[in-house]
Design an enzyme around this catalytic site. Structure first.
Site, PDB file in Angstrom:
ATOM      1  N   ASP A  66       0.881  -1.169   0.000  1.00  0.00           N
ATOM      2  CA  ASP A  66       0.000   0.000   0.000  1.00  0.00           C
ATOM      3  C   ASP A  66       0.917   1.216   0.000  1.00  0.00           C
ATOM      4  OD1 ASP A  66      -1.535   2.216   0.737  1.00  0.00           O
ATOM      5  OD2 ASP A  66      -2.825   1.061   2.074  1.00  0.00           O
ATOM      6  N   SER A 145       0.525  12.525 -15.350  1.00  0.00           N
ATOM      7  CA  SER A 145      -0.661  12.580 -16.219  1.00  0.00           C
ATOM      8  C   SER A 145      -0.717  13.938 -16.892  1.00  0.00           C
ATOM      9  CB  SER A 145      -1.928  12.369 -15.391  1.00  0.00           C
ATOM     10  OG  SER A 145      -3.070  12.616 -16.182  1.00  0.00           O
ATOM     11  N   TYR A 159      -6.987  14.823  -8.105  1.00  0.00           N
ATOM     12  CA  TYR A 159      -6.167  13.961  -8.981  1.00  0.00           C
ATOM     13  C   TYR A 159      -5.160  14.814  -9.753  1.00  0.00           C
ATOM     14  CZ  TYR A 159      -4.968  10.772 -12.815  1.00  0.00           C
ATOM     15  OH  TYR A 159      -4.283  10.004 -13.727  1.00  0.00           O
ATOM     16  N   LYS A 163      -0.975  14.881  -9.567  1.00  0.00           N
ATOM     17  CA  LYS A 163      -0.119  14.553 -10.709  1.00  0.00           C
ATOM     18  C   LYS A 163       0.866  15.700 -10.992  1.00  0.00           C
ATOM     19  CE  LYS A 163      -1.541  10.436 -11.364  1.00  0.00           C
ATOM     20  NZ  LYS A 163      -0.648   9.265 -11.435  1.00  0.00           N
TER      21      LYS A 163
HETATM   22  N1  LIG Z   1      -5.565   5.373 -17.824  1.00  0.00           N
HETATM   23  C1  LIG Z   1      -5.164   6.535 -18.310  1.00  0.00           C
HETATM   24  O1  LIG Z   1      -5.582   6.995 -19.364  1.00  0.00           O
HETATM   25  C2  LIG Z   1      -4.140   7.342 -17.584  1.00  0.00           C
HETATM   26  C3  LIG Z   1      -3.851   8.620 -18.050  1.00  0.00           C
HETATM   27  C4  LIG Z   1      -2.867   9.355 -17.390  1.00  0.00           C
HETATM   28  C5  LIG Z   1      -2.206   8.797 -16.322  1.00  0.00           C
HETATM   29  N2  LIG Z   1      -2.535   7.557 -15.890  1.00  0.00           N
HETATM   30  C6  LIG Z   1      -1.824   7.023 -14.741  1.00  0.00           C
HETATM   31  O2  LIG Z   1      -1.373   5.702 -15.014  1.00  0.00           O
HETATM   32  C7  LIG Z   1      -1.418   4.926 -13.806  1.00  0.00           C
HETATM   33  C8  LIG Z   1      -2.267   3.676 -14.006  1.00  0.00           C
HETATM   34  O3  LIG Z   1      -3.567   4.046 -14.454  1.00  0.00           O
HETATM   35  P1  LIG Z   1      -4.739   2.988 -14.618  1.00  0.00           P
HETATM   36  O4  LIG Z   1      -5.625   3.490 -15.676  1.00  0.00           O
HETATM   37  O5  LIG Z   1      -4.169   1.613 -14.737  1.00  0.00           O
HETATM   38  O6  LIG Z   1      -5.466   3.133 -13.186  1.00  0.00           O
HETATM   39  P2  LIG Z   1      -6.287   2.044 -12.346  1.00  0.00           P
HETATM   40  O7  LIG Z   1      -7.148   2.834 -11.412  1.00  0.00           O
HETATM   41  O8  LIG Z   1      -6.950   1.084 -13.285  1.00  0.00           O
HETATM   42  O9  LIG Z   1      -5.173   1.227 -11.538  1.00  0.00           O
HETATM   43  C9  LIG Z   1      -4.520   1.792 -10.437  1.00  0.00           C
HETATM   44  C10 LIG Z   1      -3.877   0.688  -9.614  1.00  0.00           C
HETATM   45  O10 LIG Z   1      -3.365   1.292  -8.426  1.00  0.00           O
HETATM   46  C11 LIG Z   1      -3.741   0.485  -7.322  1.00  0.00           C
HETATM   47  N3  LIG Z   1      -3.808   1.272  -6.090  1.00  0.00           N
HETATM   48  C12 LIG Z   1      -4.741   2.182  -5.703  1.00  0.00           C
HETATM   49  N4  LIG Z   1      -4.473   2.655  -4.475  1.00  0.00           N
HETATM   50  C13 LIG Z   1      -3.328   2.040  -4.082  1.00  0.00           C
HETATM   51  C14 LIG Z   1      -2.523   2.103  -2.910  1.00  0.00           C
HETATM   52  N5  LIG Z   1      -2.846   2.885  -1.854  1.00  0.00           N
HETATM   53  N6  LIG Z   1      -1.400   1.336  -2.858  1.00  0.00           N
HETATM   54  C15 LIG Z   1      -1.068   0.535  -3.896  1.00  0.00           C
HETATM   55  N7  LIG Z   1      -1.792   0.410  -5.014  1.00  0.00           N
HETATM   56  C16 LIG Z   1      -2.912   1.161  -5.096  1.00  0.00           C
HETATM   57  C17 LIG Z   1      -5.061  -0.122  -7.692  1.00  0.00           C
HETATM   58  O11 LIG Z   1      -5.344  -1.273  -6.917  1.00  0.00           O
HETATM   59  C18 LIG Z   1      -4.861  -0.403  -9.177  1.00  0.00           C
HETATM   60  O12 LIG Z   1      -4.278  -1.689  -9.365  1.00  0.00           O
HETATM   61  C19 LIG Z   1      -1.946   5.866 -12.725  1.00  0.00           C
HETATM   62  O13 LIG Z   1      -0.854   6.496 -12.076  1.00  0.00           O
HETATM   63  C20 LIG Z   1      -2.719   6.901 -13.506  1.00  0.00           C
HETATM   64  O14 LIG Z   1      -2.850   8.111 -12.827  1.00  0.00           O
HETATM   65  C21 LIG Z   1      -3.490   6.797 -16.496  1.00  0.00           C
END
Ligand SMILES: NC(=O)c1ccc[n+]([C@@H]2O[C@H](COP(=O)([O-])OP(=O)(O)OC[C@H]3O[C@@H](n4cnc5c(N)ncnc54)[C@H](O)[C@@H]3O)[C@@H](O)[C@H]2O)c1
Length: 253
Positions: A66, A145, A159, A163
């Site tokens: 975590d 992001s 959020y 970021k």
């Molecule tokens: N999906 C997108 O388009 C996008 C765009 C810009 C940035 N991002 C970034 O990419 C990364 C992954 O995005 P995603 O779409 O897979 O998000 P997601 O929400 O699907 O996955 C996030 C993961 O983080 C884990 N998590 C949450 N809280 C936690 C904690 N306290 N400790 C450990 N793990 C924890 C969750 O269990 C999950 O497995 C993130 O940092 C997100 O901000 C994603």
């Protein structure tokens, strides 16, 4: 003549690696030859992935981490060092995404999102950064992001602010760790085609969302995962403190 010793397999720890983009980053790193430690607040969903990548449990393992708990980072680091001697790569990917108008965000929720996204990245950079500094080598990749650059559109202020903080932390850790062979970079994706994005941009909203992306489509998360692997490699030694924009032209600078 004795055969050359096999090169040491490098170990990469990924936070939030059980699902979504994190799992793709894990796949890309493993394909690039890294041993992967797939961590998440609940790593259970990653068990199948770890077994698919390596049934023997040597080059792909899961761990509970975590990111709001410094002890969890330390435990994963200590166990990895005990088992394999060192860790070379940390990918700070774990995040909580939240959508809410700024005037309605409860300050407690603001702090909670900041604690996971910005606080988790800070703690990871600090704890693994010390190990990397002491060894004289390391690669840190922080998932930022587009929202951290332009304030966000589909996501909330908590959020987006978290970021933005990650982008600043990336520069600070990059600067302070650079003399020790350690790089620290951020990736700032726009909307990628992941389950998380499809939960925010529902089918009714998709056409409108795509109209606002110059290239007219969502980003390919596998490409971004490849970027993680690129920045994790030893050859990526001359890039640090950078923010890699992957946003379909939404934000040009
Ligand atoms: N999906 C997108 O388009 C996008 C765009 C810009 C940035 N991002 C970034 O990419 C990364 C992954 O995005 P995603 O779409 O897979 O998000 P997601 O929400 O699907 O996955 C996030 C993961 O983080 C884990 N998590 C949450 N809280 C936690 C904690 N306290 N400790 C450990 N793990 C924890 C969750 O269990 C999950 O497995 C993130 O940092 C997100 O901000 C994603």
């Amino acid at each position: 003549m004795a055969a050359p010793l096999p090169e040491k397999i490098q170990t990469a720890v990924v936070t939030g690696g059980a699902t979504g983009f994190g799992a793709l980053a894990v796949r890309a790193l493993h394909k690039a030859g890294f041993r992967v430690v797939i961590t998440d607040v609940d790593p259970g969903p990653a068990e199948a992935l770890a077994q698919e990548l390596d049934l023997a449990g040597e080059t792909a393992v899961i761990g509970t981490l975590d990111v709001t708990k410094p002890d969890d980072f330390q435990t994963i680091l200590d166990r990895s060092v005990e088992r394999w001697g060192s860790v070379e790569v940390l990918v700070n990917n774990a995040a909580r995404t939240a959508v809410q108008p700024v005037l309605e965000i409860d300050p407690a929720d603001f702090n909670a999102i900041m604690a996971v996204n910005a606080g988790g990245t800070f703690t990871g950079c600090q704890i693994f950064g010390r190990h990397f500094r002491d060894r004289g080598y390391g690669r840190i990749i922080n998932m930022a992001s587009l929202a951290g650059q332009n304030g966000g559109t589909a996501t909330g202020a908590h959020y987006a602010a978290s970021k933005g903080a990650i982008l600043t932390l990336t520069k600070i850790f990059a600067r302070d760790l650079a003399p020790f062979g350690v790089t620290c970079n951020a990736i700032a994706p726009g909307p990628m085609d992941t389950p998380m994005v499809r939960s925010v941009i529902t089918p009714e909203k998709m056409a409108g969302a795509l109209a606002n992306i110059p290239v007219g489509k969502l980003g390919d998360p596998d490409f971004v995962a490849g970027l993680v692997a690129l920045l994790a490699g030893p050859e990526a030694a001359f890039v640090t403190g950078a923010c890699w924009d992957v946003n379909g032209g939404i934000y040009m600078r």
